[in-house]
Design an enzyme around this catalytic site. Structure first.
Site, PDB file in Angstrom:
ATOM      1  N   ASN A  48       0.872  -1.240  -0.109  1.00 31.88           N
ATOM      2  CA  ASN A  48       0.099  -0.051  -0.129  1.00 31.88           C
ATOM      3  C   ASN A  48       0.840   1.198  -0.050  1.00 31.88           C
ATOM      4  OD1 ASN A  48       0.595  -0.975   2.609  1.00 31.88           O
ATOM      5  ND2 ASN A  48      -1.039   0.476   3.595  1.00 31.88           N
ATOM      6  N   GLU A  50       0.325   5.255   0.730  1.00 30.54           N
ATOM      7  CA  GLU A  50      -0.807   6.144   1.224  1.00 30.54           C
ATOM      8  C   GLU A  50      -0.149   7.627   0.536  1.00 30.54           C
ATOM      9  OE1 GLU A  50      -1.113   5.571   5.636  1.00 30.54           O
ATOM     10  OE2 GLU A  50      -2.273   3.729   5.000  1.00 30.54           O
ATOM     11  N   CYS A  59      -4.150   0.620  -2.584  1.00 27.73           N
ATOM     12  CA  CYS A  59      -3.810  -0.499  -1.563  1.00 27.73           C
ATOM     13  C   CYS A  59      -2.887  -1.436  -2.391  1.00 27.73           C
ATOM     14  CB  CYS A  59      -5.114  -1.555  -1.533  1.00 27.73           C
ATOM     15  SG  CYS A  59      -6.635  -0.654  -0.764  1.00 27.73           S
ATOM     16  N   GLU A  61      -3.019  -4.874  -2.960  1.00 27.98           N
ATOM     17  CA  GLU A  61      -3.294  -5.466  -4.165  1.00 27.98           C
ATOM     18  C   GLU A  61      -3.468  -4.856  -5.568  1.00 27.98           C
ATOM     19  OE1 GLU A  61      -4.656  -4.819  -1.338  1.00 27.98           O
ATOM     20  OE2 GLU A  61      -5.675  -6.514  -0.542  1.00 27.98           O
ATOM     21  N   CYS A  94     -10.120  -5.250   0.185  1.00 29.72           N
ATOM     22  CA  CYS A  94     -11.237  -4.366  -0.180  1.00 29.72           C
ATOM     23  C   CYS A  94     -12.104  -4.663  -1.334  1.00 29.72           C
ATOM     24  CB  CYS A  94     -10.683  -2.834   0.013  1.00 29.72           C
ATOM     25  SG  CYS A  94     -10.082  -2.239  -1.384  1.00 29.72           S
ATOM     26  N   CYS A  97     -10.310  -3.411  -4.603  1.00 30.73           N
ATOM     27  CA  CYS A  97      -9.164  -4.190  -5.070  1.00 30.73           C
ATOM     28  C   CYS A  97      -9.849  -5.463  -5.618  1.00 30.73           C
ATOM     29  CB  CYS A  97      -8.275  -4.642  -4.045  1.00 30.73           C
ATOM     30  SG  CYS A  97      -7.232  -3.491  -3.403  1.00 30.73           S
TER      31      CYS A  97
HETATM   32  N1  THU Z   1      -5.305  -1.533   2.199  1.00 27.12           N
HETATM   33  C1  THU Z   1      -4.620  -2.477   1.384  1.00 27.12           C
HETATM   34  O1  THU Z   1      -3.434  -2.221   1.122  1.00 27.12           O
HETATM   35  N2  THU Z   1      -5.390  -3.394   0.916  1.00 27.12           N
HETATM   36  C2  THU Z   1      -6.715  -3.582   1.092  1.00 27.12           C
HETATM   37  O2  THU Z   1      -7.487  -4.497   0.659  1.00 27.12           O
HETATM   38  C3  THU Z   1      -7.489  -2.754   2.416  1.00 27.12           C
HETATM   39  C4  THU Z   1      -6.670  -1.653   2.759  1.00 27.12           C
HETATM   40  C5  THU Z   1      -4.491  -0.381   2.819  1.00 27.12           C
HETATM   41  C6  THU Z   1      -5.060   1.036   2.515  1.00 27.12           C
HETATM   42  C7  THU Z   1      -4.357   1.836   3.458  1.00 27.12           C
HETATM   43  O3  THU Z   1      -3.144   2.190   3.278  1.00 27.12           O
HETATM   44  C8  THU Z   1      -4.516   1.035   4.745  1.00 27.12           C
HETATM   45  O4  THU Z   1      -4.560  -0.492   4.279  1.00 27.12           O
HETATM   46  C9  THU Z   1      -5.458   1.432   5.800  1.00 27.12           C
HETATM   47  O5  THU Z   1      -6.924   1.192   5.047  1.00 27.12           O
END
Ligand code: THU
Length: 138
Positions: A48, A50, A59, A61, A94, A97
């Site tokens: 991920n 941000e 994310c 994925e 999520c 993704c």
């Molecule tokens: N996140 C992912 O990398 N993958 C997901 O499928 C769900 C959420 C990350 C996004 C963000 O940086 C952190 O988790 C908190 O939501």
């Protein structure tokens, strides 16, 4: 659902864990890694990333997915996905993704993700059974 050999599961787990160490997550502190296994045996990882805007965060994925397509094209199907979370927290993929993956995964690709205390494996179609797609025409 595709059955993976134990050494393949371990290879994916190590790759997803390693990717998660590169997570850029100063806002959530949630460090996620993903490893995609393609039908030709190659593995592509992502983490991920941000952003201070929050909503521009991508994310793990989807990072892995766009990296795979950018570097190797979009002809191969994904047969497995491994998700790692360095916070030892439940970390299912999520909806955004899953929708993006739906374009490139085998219908019964195995998706591994951390629950609170163990790993869960599910076929992709159970996680997003009504993906917006053209599967119904197949
Ligand atoms: N996140 C992912 O990398 N993958 C997901 O499928 C769900 C959420 C990350 C996004 C963000 O940086 C952190 O988790 C908190 O939501």
């Amino acid at each position: 659902m595709a059955e993976l050999a134990p050494e393949t599961i371990e290879r994916l787990r190590v790759a997803a864990d390693a990717a998660a160490t590169n997570a850029y997550a100063p806002y959530s502190g949630f460090r996620v890694g993903a490893a995609l296994l393609f039908e030709d045996g190659t593995v592509v990882t992502g983490c991920n990333v941000e952003n201070i805007s929050y909503s521009l965060t991508i994310c793990a994925e989807r990072t892995a997915l766009v990296r795979a397509i950018a570097t190797e094209g979009a002809t191969r199907k994904i047969v497995a996905v491994m998700i790692a979370n360095l916070n030892h927290a439940a970390s299912s993929p999520c909806g955004a993704c899953l929708q993006m993956l739906s374009e490139f995964v085998e219908h019964d690709a195995v998706i591994w993700f951390p629950a609170a205390n163990d790993m869960i494996q599910k076929p992709f179609h159970e996680l997003l059974p009504y993906a917006f797609s053209n599967w119904q025409k197949e």
